[in-house]
Design a protein around this motif. Structure first.
Motif, PDB file in Angstrom:
ATOM      1  N   ASP A  57      21.946  26.742  15.705  1.00 18.18           N
ATOM      2  CA  ASP A  57      22.012  27.010  17.137  1.00 18.18           C
ATOM      3  C   ASP A  57      22.010  25.704  17.937  1.00 18.18           C
ATOM      4  OD1 ASP A  57      20.638  29.124  15.579  1.00 18.18           O
ATOM      5  OD2 ASP A  57      20.588  30.221  17.469  1.00 18.18           O
ATOM      6  N   ILE A  58      21.184  24.752  17.497  1.00 16.72           N
ATOM      7  CA  ILE A  58      21.105  23.462  18.188  1.00 16.72           C
ATOM      8  C   ILE A  58      22.440  22.742  18.119  1.00 16.72           C
ATOM      9  CG2 ILE A  58      20.038  21.178  18.143  1.00 16.72           C
ATOM     10  CD1 ILE A  58      17.493  22.582  17.054  1.00 16.72           C
ATOM     11  N   LEU A  59      23.055  22.710  16.940  1.00 22.77           N
ATOM     12  CA  LEU A  59      24.347  22.040  16.781  1.00 22.77           C
ATOM     13  C   LEU A  59      25.420  22.705  17.641  1.00 22.77           C
ATOM     14  CD1 LEU A  59      24.257  21.463  12.918  1.00 22.77           C
ATOM     15  CD2 LEU A  59      24.108  19.690  14.691  1.00 22.77           C
ATOM     16  N   TYR A  60      25.391  24.030  17.681  1.00 20.30           N
ATOM     17  CA  TYR A  60      26.337  24.751  18.532  1.00 20.30           C
ATOM     18  C   TYR A  60      26.103  24.382  19.994  1.00 20.30           C
ATOM     19  CZ  TYR A  60      29.091  28.529  20.581  1.00 20.30           C
ATOM     20  OH  TYR A  60      30.018  29.234  21.300  1.00 20.30           O
ATOM     21  N   GLY A  61      24.832  24.347  20.385  1.00 19.09           N
ATOM     22  CA  GLY A  61      24.503  23.999  21.762  1.00 19.09           C
ATOM     23  C   GLY A  61      24.947  22.607  22.148  1.00 19.09           C
ATOM     24  N   LEU A  62      24.986  21.698  21.184  1.00 18.51           N
ATOM     25  CA  LEU A  62      25.424  20.322  21.426  1.00 18.51           C
ATOM     26  C   LEU A  62      26.941  20.169  21.327  1.00 18.51           C
ATOM     27  CD1 LEU A  62      22.644  18.395  19.474  1.00 18.51           C
ATOM     28  CD2 LEU A  62      22.868  18.636  21.955  1.00 18.51           C
ATOM     29  N   GLY A  63      27.629  21.241  20.988  1.00 19.76           N
ATOM     30  CA  GLY A  63      29.088  21.200  21.019  1.00 19.76           C
ATOM     31  C   GLY A  63      29.810  21.453  19.719  1.00 19.76           C
ATOM     32  N   ALA A  64      29.117  21.529  18.595  1.00 15.95           N
ATOM     33  CA  ALA A  64      29.795  21.772  17.317  1.00 15.95           C
ATOM     34  C   ALA A  64      30.368  23.180  17.286  1.00 15.95           C
ATOM     35  CB  ALA A  64      28.836  21.572  16.157  1.00 15.95           C
ATOM     36  N   ARG A  65      31.634  23.285  16.936  1.00 17.57           N
ATOM     37  CA  ARG A  65      32.284  24.597  16.896  1.00 17.57           C
ATOM     38  C   ARG A  65      32.795  24.968  15.503  1.00 17.57           C
ATOM     39  NH1 ARG A  65      29.725  24.925  20.583  1.00 17.57           N
ATOM     40  NH2 ARG A  65      30.198  25.580  22.723  1.00 17.57           N
ATOM     41  N   MET A  66      32.606  24.069  14.541  1.00 21.04           N
ATOM     42  CA  MET A  66      32.958  24.366  13.155  1.00 21.04           C
ATOM     43  C   MET A  66      32.049  23.530  12.262  1.00 21.04           C
ATOM     44  SD  MET A  66      36.589  24.003  11.076  1.00 21.04           S
ATOM     45  CE  MET A  66      37.490  24.963  12.292  1.00 21.04           C
ATOM     46  N   MET A  67      31.677  24.100  11.101  1.00 18.48           N
ATOM     47  CA  MET A  67      30.825  23.356  10.179  1.00 18.48           C
ATOM     48  C   MET A  67      31.099  23.782   8.752  1.00 18.48           C
ATOM     49  SD  MET A  67      26.715  22.666  10.384  1.00 18.48           S
ATOM     50  CE  MET A  67      26.200  24.387  10.293  1.00 18.48           C
ATOM     51  N   GLY A  68      31.093  22.807   7.844  1.00 19.94           N
ATOM     52  CA  GLY A  68      31.257  23.088   6.430  1.00 19.94           C
ATOM     53  C   GLY A  68      29.956  23.579   5.817  1.00 19.94           C
ATOM     54  N   ILE A  69      30.064  24.257   4.691  1.00 24.28           N
ATOM     55  CA  ILE A  69      28.880  24.727   3.973  1.00 24.28           C
ATOM     56  C   ILE A  69      28.242  23.569   3.206  1.00 24.28           C
ATOM     57  CG2 ILE A  69      28.041  26.273   2.160  1.00 24.28           C
ATOM     58  CD1 ILE A  69      28.755  27.667   4.796  1.00 24.28           C
ATOM     59  N   THR A  70      29.034  22.847   2.439  1.00 24.22           N
ATOM     60  CA  THR A  70      28.560  21.666   1.714  1.00 24.22           C
ATOM     61  C   THR A  70      29.601  20.569   1.828  1.00 24.22           C
ATOM     62  OG1 THR A  70      29.618  22.254  -0.382  1.00 24.22           O
ATOM     63  CG2 THR A  70      27.412  23.142  -0.002  1.00 24.22           C
ATOM     64  N   TYR A  71      29.169  19.342   1.539  1.00 24.35           N
ATOM     65  CA  TYR A  71      30.115  18.258   1.331  1.00 24.35           C
ATOM     66  C   TYR A  71      30.272  18.186  -0.192  1.00 24.35           C
ATOM     67  CZ  TYR A  71      32.639  14.001   2.631  1.00 24.35           C
ATOM     68  OH  TYR A  71      33.621  13.053   2.850  1.00 24.35           O
ATOM     69  N   SER A  72      30.452  17.059  -0.771  1.00 26.21           N
ATOM     70  CA  SER A  72      30.660  17.020  -2.214  1.00 26.21           C
ATOM     71  C   SER A  72      29.395  17.352  -3.002  1.00 26.21           C
ATOM     72  CB  SER A  72      31.176  15.639  -2.628  1.00 26.21           C
ATOM     73  OG  SER A  72      32.470  15.433  -2.096  1.00 26.21           O
ATOM     74  N   GLU A  73      28.242  16.936  -2.476  1.00 25.20           N
ATOM     75  CA  GLU A  73      26.978  17.213  -3.161  1.00 25.20           C
ATOM     76  C   GLU A  73      26.421  18.559  -2.720  1.00 25.20           C
ATOM     77  OE1 GLU A  73      24.763  13.799  -1.925  1.00 25.20           O
ATOM     78  OE2 GLU A  73      25.309  12.648  -3.711  1.00 25.20           O
ATOM     79  N   SER A  74      25.611  19.151  -3.577  1.00 25.58           N
ATOM     80  CA  SER A  74      24.965  20.418  -3.242  1.00 25.58           C
ATOM     81  C   SER A  74      23.906  20.201  -2.169  1.00 25.58           C
ATOM     82  CB  SER A  74      24.317  21.023  -4.490  1.00 25.58           C
ATOM     83  OG  SER A  74      25.294  21.336  -5.453  1.00 25.58           O
ATOM     84  N   ASN A  75      23.558  21.281  -1.481  1.00 20.63           N
ATOM     85  CA  ASN A  75      22.486  21.241  -0.495  1.00 20.63           C
ATOM     86  C   ASN A  75      21.753  22.582  -0.515  1.00 20.63           C
ATOM     87  OD1 ASN A  75      24.133  23.043   0.970  1.00 20.63           O
ATOM     88  ND2 ASN A  75      24.989  21.414   2.239  1.00 20.63           N
ATOM     89  N   CYS A  76      20.986  22.870   0.491  1.00 22.15           N
ATOM     90  CA  CYS A  76      20.205  24.111   0.516  1.00 22.15           C
ATOM     91  C   CYS A  76      21.071  25.361   0.600  1.00 22.15           C
ATOM     92  CB  CYS A  76      19.224  24.088   1.693  1.00 22.15           C
ATOM     93  SG  CYS A  76      17.859  22.931   1.510  1.00 22.15           S
ATOM     94  N   LEU A  77      22.337  25.189   0.968  1.00 25.14           N
ATOM     95  CA  LEU A  77      23.204  26.352   1.148  1.00 25.14           C
ATOM     96  C   LEU A  77      23.987  26.710  -0.113  1.00 25.14           C
ATOM     97  CD1 LEU A  77      22.828  24.954   4.056  1.00 25.14           C
ATOM     98  CD2 LEU A  77      24.796  26.341   4.718  1.00 25.14           C
ATOM     99  N   GLY A  78      24.362  25.695  -0.897  1.00 24.44           N
ATOM    100  CA  GLY A  78      25.182  25.996  -2.067  1.00 24.44           C
ATOM    101  C   GLY A  78      25.607  24.738  -2.794  1.00 24.44           C
TER     102      GLY A  78
END
Length: 398
Positions: A174-195
């Motif tokens: 929500d914070i990122l959206y509020g600051l203007g982000a309108r698209m986001m990836g799930i992961t970059y090359s390394e894994s994270n908490c999402l996948g």
């Protein structure tokens, strides 16, 4: 040049070397020998009309300028003040650009990158610069796209290639959206908490938290990108999302067997859900056996393959280009971007730059010219330049 551009340069409201550390930057125009696909007069006129009458969108780019001396790049990135290439963009035919910010080079406070404070810093610094000029319109919705087109300006949308920095905090979406982000990836090359990221040998798929994150992104109206996610994590995301999903910058693994590219079943799943697939042009990615030297021809071979596989309604362009030495950047950030893992075992002709796609401006023009030269209809060109993307954004943003 676009008439909306009045000559602004990045951070000109500040004093270089007093308010911030300055670097000699690469040329935004003609850094290398320019290349435009040659056309006959009739096709030239057609290209002009297509650009004038249709919205042209880059689904994924990095329209910033790197230092002229690429060996200064690490210091430049640690300053946390990338320079937007306003003049370079003014030479493009783009009406919309999804700017993916520092992504794998976000090393302001950490060699590993992707820290929350660093990402927020990057978004804030760049947005401050955007607020001091009037050529790029900081985009929040589709109205900004139409406004930019009518004023010969460019709608600039913040996009983030990974959700790594949200850690296990859903509200950060929500914070990122509020600051203007309108698209986001799930992961970059390394894994994270999402996948799992694409570099992992074992892809565990979307995590329980990842499912929650996808649901939250759907609720706030943030578009989802799975370009750098592992195949299973990608498929899980497409299945869990209630909205279509983007693969913003990618190529076909069937044409070039590297982990950075994706297999046919992923493309079909994305299209079946109503999503759109953008074609990638970062150096040494969308190569083919027919075209082992990366250029506009190998790039468009990937486009046509994926178009034939999923249909014209589900393809677009996300060149992933920048203004400066992209190959040099890859060499310096090989570890952060998992370059070695992505290209392991592949033999190809290395290039200093991708001919015809050297930067976002050159890429935008040559994509249109290639489509015209190869007999695509005005309707189909309009779809792949922007209409397909807008159709999906209408479902996600409203």
């Amino acid at each position: 040049m676009k008439k909306g551009y009045k000559g602004y340069k990045a951070y000109q409201y500040l004093e270089k070397d007093i308010d911030y550390k300055g670097f000699e930057l690469a040329k935004e125009v003609d850094r290398v020998e320019p290349y435009l696909i040659p056309l006959n007069p009739e096709d030239e006129k057609r290209v002009e009309n297509i650009i004038k009458n249709n919205i042209v969108i880059s689904l994924h780019d990095h329209p910033i300028i790197t230092p002229a001396n690429i060996n200064e790049l690490m210091d430049y990135e640690r300053e946390g003040r990338e320079c937007t290439a306003y003049e370079g963009l003014a030479h493009s035919c783009l009406d919309v650009v999804f700017d993916n910010m520092m992504d794998g080079t976000c090393i302001i406070g950490s060699k590993a990158g992707w820290k929350w404070n660093d990402v927020i810093h990057d978004m804030g610094i760049r947005s401050c610069d955007i607020a001091h000029q009037d050529f790029l319109i900081k985009g929040s919705d589709l109205d900004d796209i139409y406004k930019a087109k009518s004023e010969e300006k460019i709608a600039w949308f913040i996009s983030l290639e990974s959700a790594t920095m949200i850690e296990n905090e859903l509200d950060r979406i929500d914070i990122l959206y509020g600051l203007g982000a309108r698209m986001m990836g799930i992961t970059y090359s390394e894994s994270n908490c999402l996948g799992s990221g694409l570099k992992e040998k074992n892809d565990g798929g979307l995590t329980a938290f990842g499912r929650q994150a996808v649901e939250r992104m759907n609720k706030v109206g943030m578009a989802i990108d799975v370009s750098h996610s592992g195949d299973k994590t990608t498929m899980d995301t497409i299945k869990v999302s209630s909205k279509p999903v983007f693969i913003t910058h990618i190529g076909a693994r069937a044409l070039w067997n590297m982990k950075r590219l994706k297999p046919d079943d992923v493309f079909k799943a994305c299209a079946d859900k109503g999503g759109v697939i953008g074609i990638e042009a970062a150096p040494h990615t969308t190569i083919t056996k027919k075209h082992p030297r990366h250029d506009i021809e190998s790039y468009m071979e990937h486009f046509e393959y994926i178009k034939d596989l999923v249909g014209i309604d589900h393809v677009a362009f996300g060149p992933d280009a920048l203004f400066g030495d992209h190959v040099g950047l890859h060499n310096l950030f090989s570890s952060n971007m998992s370059i070695a893992e992505n290209t392991a075992g592949q033999s190809f002709d290395k290039v200093d730059y991708v001919k015809g796609l050297e930067n976002p401006a050159e890429a935008s023009h040559n994509i249109v010219r290639w489509l015209v030269k190869h007999g695509y209809s005005d309707e189909d060109i309009a779809k792949v330049l922007g209409k397909n993307i807008i159709r999906v954004l209408k479902e996600i943003w409203y």
